[in-house]
Enzyme design. Structure first.
Site, PDB file in Angstrom:
ATOM      1  N   VAL A 145       0.778  -1.241   0.098  1.00 36.61           N
ATOM      2  CA  VAL A 145      -0.115  -0.015   0.072  1.00 36.61           C
ATOM      3  C   VAL A 145       0.911   1.319  -0.046  1.00 36.61           C
ATOM      4  O   VAL A 145       2.068   1.179   0.126  1.00 36.61           O
ATOM      5  CB  VAL A 145      -0.954   0.071   1.228  1.00 36.61           C
ATOM      6  N   CYS A 146       0.266   2.454  -0.183  1.00 36.76           N
ATOM      7  CA  CYS A 146       0.972   3.760  -0.206  1.00 36.76           C
ATOM      8  C   CYS A 146       1.653   3.909   1.422  1.00 36.76           C
ATOM      9  O   CYS A 146       0.846   3.592   2.269  1.00 36.76           O
ATOM     10  CB  CYS A 146       0.097   4.836  -0.493  1.00 36.76           C
ATOM     11  N   PRO A 147       2.925   4.549   1.380  1.00 41.68           N
ATOM     12  CA  PRO A 147       3.538   4.994   0.355  1.00 41.68           C
ATOM     13  C   PRO A 147       4.537   3.960  -0.465  1.00 41.68           C
ATOM     14  O   PRO A 147       5.235   4.309  -1.024  1.00 41.68           O
ATOM     15  CB  PRO A 147       4.441   6.040   0.901  1.00 41.68           C
ATOM     16  N   TYR A 148       4.470   2.929   0.188  1.00 44.15           N
ATOM     17  CA  TYR A 148       5.608   1.768  -0.018  1.00 44.15           C
ATOM     18  C   TYR A 148       5.436   1.305  -1.547  1.00 44.15           C
ATOM     19  O   TYR A 148       6.447   0.797  -2.226  1.00 44.15           O
ATOM     20  CB  TYR A 148       5.567   0.452   1.033  1.00 44.15           C
TER      21      TYR A 148
END
Ligand SMILES: [Zn+2]
Lengths: 267, 83
Positions: free
Chosen positions: B18-21
């Site tokens: 998921v964000c920000p990964y």
């Protein structure tokens, strides 16, 4: 070197910025920064550089933690009162970020040891609380050609400047000599609002990170002055002086001298 | 279709992130490429199907393709234009 999954999470807010990215974060992890003093300025500078992942942080201070430090020296605590400040700071930074190697030196910085201590570092931050050290560090950094971020705090006012030897001014271009001991605020006059070193230390740490990343402008040939009561930031131009005794064209200070003379260092 | 003509030089599968990964992984992968090379990104986080192309363009790269390949997955093709 590849990032570990833990590092991807820890540094994600750096990596996603165009000015930092993975490349910039690797520069931070490879950087070696030396902090003079583990006091009011040294604490926030060390704290933020460690959080940012600066890989090696050296720090020198000969004092032990005292209760009166805790009003502003935020890396120390009740549990480290009586212990060396450098050990207290090292423990705090280690708890914040195990990626960082903290080199703690409990000793006085002198004209005899400073060149050897600083030679392995990329950037020096001065958080010393007295004039002899300030001039000793300036002269040593000019001689070693090491970038130096210099900060000072008193009461409600603080200042920051960034010295890039060979490119910009040095501290002696600004104030050629230390003021005579009688003109320096004595220990009982040298109060400081507890948060002020946080502001000035934060600015010093920001200068360090930009130098490592090679991004943006730094306070070269400029002195930034912050007045907390007026909520004002003011920049003063500081030209490099051709007749500066240490960084000028014909320097008269070509080796380090004895800098101490009757100053009192507030704790 | 443009995607049938382009063979990516690198590919990453960031499904499950998921964000920000999602963008952390995409950005690091782009950094490792040479300018002119194309990165393929497979992902299943809907928001990243919009945010990664936008951020890549903000960072100066070119988005060649955003394609929803099935119920859950997207396929992006990004060409690196600059370091
Ligand atoms: Zn000078």
């Amino acid at each position: 070197m590849d990032f570990t999954e833990e590092q991807l999470h820890r540094y994600s807010r750096h990596i996603i910025m165009p000015e930092v990215g993975g490349k910039g974060q690797k520069k931070l992890l490879a950087a070696k920064v030396f902090i003079v003093g583990a006091g009011g300025l040294g604490c926030p500078v060390g704290y933020y550089l460690a959080a940012a992942g600066v890989g090696t942080i050296g720090v020198v201070d000969n004092d032990d933690v005292e209760l009166s430090n805790l009003q502003r020296q935020i890396a120390h605590s009740v549990s480290t009162i009586g212990k060396p400040k450098v050990e207290s700071l090292k423990a705090t930074l280690g708890g914040l970020n195990p990626d960082v190697n903290v080199v703690a030196l409990k000793q006085r910085l002198t004209n005899g040891n400073i060149l050897d201590i600083l030679k392995d570092y990329d950037i020096v931050v001065d958080g010393s609380d007295n004039f002899p050290n300030r001039y000793l560090v300036n002269d040593a950094c000019v001689m070693l050609k090491k970038p130096l971020i210099s900060g000072a705090i008193l009461r409600f006012e603080g200042q920051v400047t960034t010295i890039i030897p060979g490119e910009g001014h040095c501290y002696r271009c600004l104030f050629e000599e230390p003021p005579p001991p009688g003109l320096v605020p004595s220990c009982q006059e040298a109060g400081v609002l507890g948060v002020l070193p946080g502001v000035i230390g934060g600015l010093e740490a920001t200068e360090v990170l930009k130098l490592i990343l090679g991004k943006g402008e730094v306070l070269k040939n400029e002195l930034l002055i912050y007045n907390a009561l007026q909520v004002g930031f003011r920049k003063v131009k500081v030209p490099k002086r051709a007749d500066c005794p240490v960084c000028g064209d014909n320097p008269t200070i070509t080796e380090l001298m004895d800098y101490d003379a009757g100053y009192c260092a507030p704790r | 279709m443009v995607d049938e003509e382009i063979t990516p030089d690198e590919s990453i599968d960031i499904r499950g992130l998921v964000c920000p990964y999602t963008f952390v992984k995409a950005k690091l992968a782009i950094e490792d490429l040479e300018v002119g090379k194309v990165l393929e990104i497979i992902l299943d986080y809907e928001e990243a199907s919009r945010s990664i192309p936008k951020s890549m363009e903000d960072h100066g790269q070119t988005v060649l393709l955003v394609d929803k390949t099935n119920e859950t997955d997207w396929r992006l093709l990004i060409r690196k234009e600059q370091d």
